[in-house]
Design a protein around this motif. Structure first.
Motif, PDB file in Angstrom:
ATOM      1  N   UNK A 217      31.186  27.369  34.259  1.00 51.24           N
ATOM      2  CA  UNK A 217      29.870  26.735  34.168  1.00 51.24           C
ATOM      3  C   UNK A 217      28.971  27.349  35.237  1.00 51.24           C
ATOM      4  N   UNK A 218      27.693  27.415  34.909  1.00 51.59           N
ATOM      5  CA  UNK A 218      26.707  27.967  35.837  1.00 51.59           C
ATOM      6  C   UNK A 218      25.627  26.922  36.072  1.00 51.59           C
ATOM      7  N   UNK A 219      25.273  26.707  37.324  1.00 51.66           N
ATOM      8  CA  UNK A 219      24.218  25.767  37.681  1.00 51.66           C
ATOM      9  C   UNK A 219      23.149  26.503  38.498  1.00 51.66           C
ATOM     10  N   UNK A 220      21.905  26.022  38.323  1.00 52.66           N
ATOM     11  CA  UNK A 220      20.762  26.677  38.961  1.00 52.66           C
ATOM     12  C   UNK A 220      20.278  25.787  40.111  1.00 52.66           C
ATOM     13  N   UNK A 221      20.112  26.404  41.268  1.00 54.31           N
ATOM     14  CA  UNK A 221      19.636  25.684  42.450  1.00 54.31           C
ATOM     15  C   UNK A 221      18.218  26.159  42.770  1.00 54.31           C
TER      16      UNK A 221
ATOM     17  N   UNK B 138      12.795  33.970  37.370  1.00 50.55           N
ATOM     18  CA  UNK B 138      12.421  33.160  36.203  1.00 50.55           C
ATOM     19  C   UNK B 138      13.453  33.374  35.099  1.00 50.55           C
ATOM     20  N   UNK B 139      13.894  32.279  34.514  1.00 48.16           N
ATOM     21  CA  UNK B 139      14.790  32.353  33.363  1.00 48.16           C
ATOM     22  C   UNK B 139      14.225  31.502  32.233  1.00 48.16           C
TER      23      UNK B 139
ATOM     24  N   UNK C  77      11.382  27.086  30.652  1.00 47.04           N
ATOM     25  CA  UNK C  77      11.760  28.113  31.618  1.00 47.04           C
ATOM     26  C   UNK C  77      11.952  27.462  32.985  1.00 47.04           C
ATOM     27  N   UNK C  78      12.598  28.194  33.861  1.00 43.44           N
ATOM     28  CA  UNK C  78      12.885  27.668  35.190  1.00 43.44           C
ATOM     29  C   UNK C  78      12.845  28.809  36.199  1.00 43.44           C
ATOM     30  N   UNK C  79      12.239  28.542  37.384  1.00 40.54           N
ATOM     31  CA  UNK C  79      12.277  29.469  38.508  1.00 40.54           C
ATOM     32  C   UNK C  79      13.304  28.919  39.506  1.00 40.54           C
TER      33      UNK C  79
ATOM     34  N   UNK D   8      18.832  20.438  41.473  1.00 41.21           N
ATOM     35  CA  UNK D   8      20.047  20.967  40.854  1.00 41.21           C
ATOM     36  C   UNK D   8      19.869  20.912  39.325  1.00 41.21           C
ATOM     37  N   UNK D   9      20.039  22.058  38.642  1.00 40.36           N
ATOM     38  CA  UNK D   9      19.793  22.146  37.198  1.00 40.36           C
ATOM     39  C   UNK D   9      21.042  22.604  36.443  1.00 40.36           C
ATOM     40  N   UNK D  10      21.265  21.961  35.318  1.00 38.41           N
ATOM     41  CA  UNK D  10      22.214  22.460  34.309  1.00 38.41           C
ATOM     42  C   UNK D  10      21.340  23.026  33.193  1.00 38.41           C
ATOM     43  N   UNK D  11      21.132  24.319  33.213  1.00 42.90           N
ATOM     44  CA  UNK D  11      20.121  24.986  32.375  1.00 42.90           C
ATOM     45  C   UNK D  11      18.768  24.393  32.712  1.00 42.90           C
TER      46      UNK D  11
END
Length: 306
Positions: A226-230, A245-246, A253-255, A291-294
């Motif tokens: 699993x990958x999480x975005x901080x 940016x994704x 989208x998320x930075x 903290x983001x899950x996608x």
């Protein structure tokens, strides 16, 4: 003596005249009788009384006019036979024009007109019978279609219900299979020359921010990486770190500042990542961490440096 002789002669002459007159009369009468017999009409000849052709002509025209109206009604039904009916109606109109143009039609012509009228009537009767048959078939077909539509409607309603239940179940399973995050924490670290790290609250002493969280266990969730975005924000809401940016393909989208990966095996796991501020020293103030899950935010935390 002389006188008696004279009288006898006169009587003889009178007798001859009388006989001659009777014979002439007989001959004359006989000739006249023969002449009358020769000129008399023969009783054996058929005496034909002529038809009233004018009345017959008008009667046929009236019948054709009524027949044309009947064809109009049949054509109004708008069936597959409408084209054929229109053609025969045109034949009626043509026949009416011919009859109207006929002056004193003969008996033979009247017979032909009546035969054509009869044929047109017969054709109409056949077409009407066929139209009624088609209408009956269409009615039965419509009833069958309505019955099938009702069955399909019920089936569709059942399918919609099943689909709705399936979506709810999938949503429930999806929610149940999600991994929840907790124990969000941000720690400021000062790295000594020996390599040892020490917690600090001073901005001037802070070399890095250690960001940690836990991934809670879930028996329904799939195992694997699993990958999480901080996302780390400073006092000006500037995204620190990689600042990348994704896009997730659904107009969202998320930075983010950095990524944290975890190999989930069905049990709770503690995870952390480190943010080094290589461009400048950390300044005084409060830093916010998300903290983001996608694209879905799972939690947040903050730290204030003096």
């Amino acid at each position: 003596m002389k006188k008696n002789y004279k009288e006898s002669w006169v009587k003889l002459l009178f007798a001859l005249v009388f006989v001659f007159g009777i014979g002439a009369t007989y001959l004359i009468f006989s000739n006249e009788t023969n002449v009358l017999e020769d000129n008399a009409p023969d009783d054996r000849l058929e005496i034909i009384e002529p038809d009233n052709t004018v009345s017959a002509q008008e009667s046929i025209l009236d019948s054709l006019s009524n027949l044309k109206l009947a064809y109009d009604v049949a054509i109004f039904e708008k069936t597959a036979l409408s084209k054929e009916l229109e053609l025969e109606r045109k034949n009626i109109e043509n026949l009416m024009d011919i009859i109207k143009a006929s002056k004193n039609p003969s008996t033979e012509q009247i017979k032909i007109f009546r035969k054509q009228l009869s044929d047109l009537k017969t054709s109409l009767d056949e077409k009407v019978a066929e139209i009624n048959k088609l209408k009956s078939q269409n009615k039965n077909l419509l009833t069958e279609i309505e019955s099938q539509n009702e069955v399909m409607y019920k089936q569709k309603a059942e399918n919609d219900t099943l689909i709705s239940k399936q979506k709810k179940l999938e949503s429930t399973l999806k929610d149940a299979s999600k991994l929840s995050l907790g124990n969000f924490k941000v720690t400021a670290l000062n790295e000594k020359s020996s390599g040892k790290e020490q917690e600090t609250t001073k901005a001037k002493n802070t070399d890095k921010l250690k960001i940690s969280f836990s991934v809670n266990g879930n028996s329904v969730a799939k195992t694997g990486k699993r990958v999480y975005y901080i996302q780390v924000l400073d006092q000006k809401n500037t995204v620190l770190g990689e600042n990348k940016l994704i896009e997730f393909g659904n107009d969202k989208a998320l930075v983010y500042s950095f990524l944290v990966g975890v190999d989930y095996q069905g049990k709770m796991a503690n995870v952390y990542g480190v943010l080094n501020n290589e461009l400048a020293k950390f300044k005084k103030g409060t830093y916010f961490v998300n903290f983001f899950d996608k694209q879905e935010i799972m939690g947040s935390s903050s730290i204030t440096l003096e």
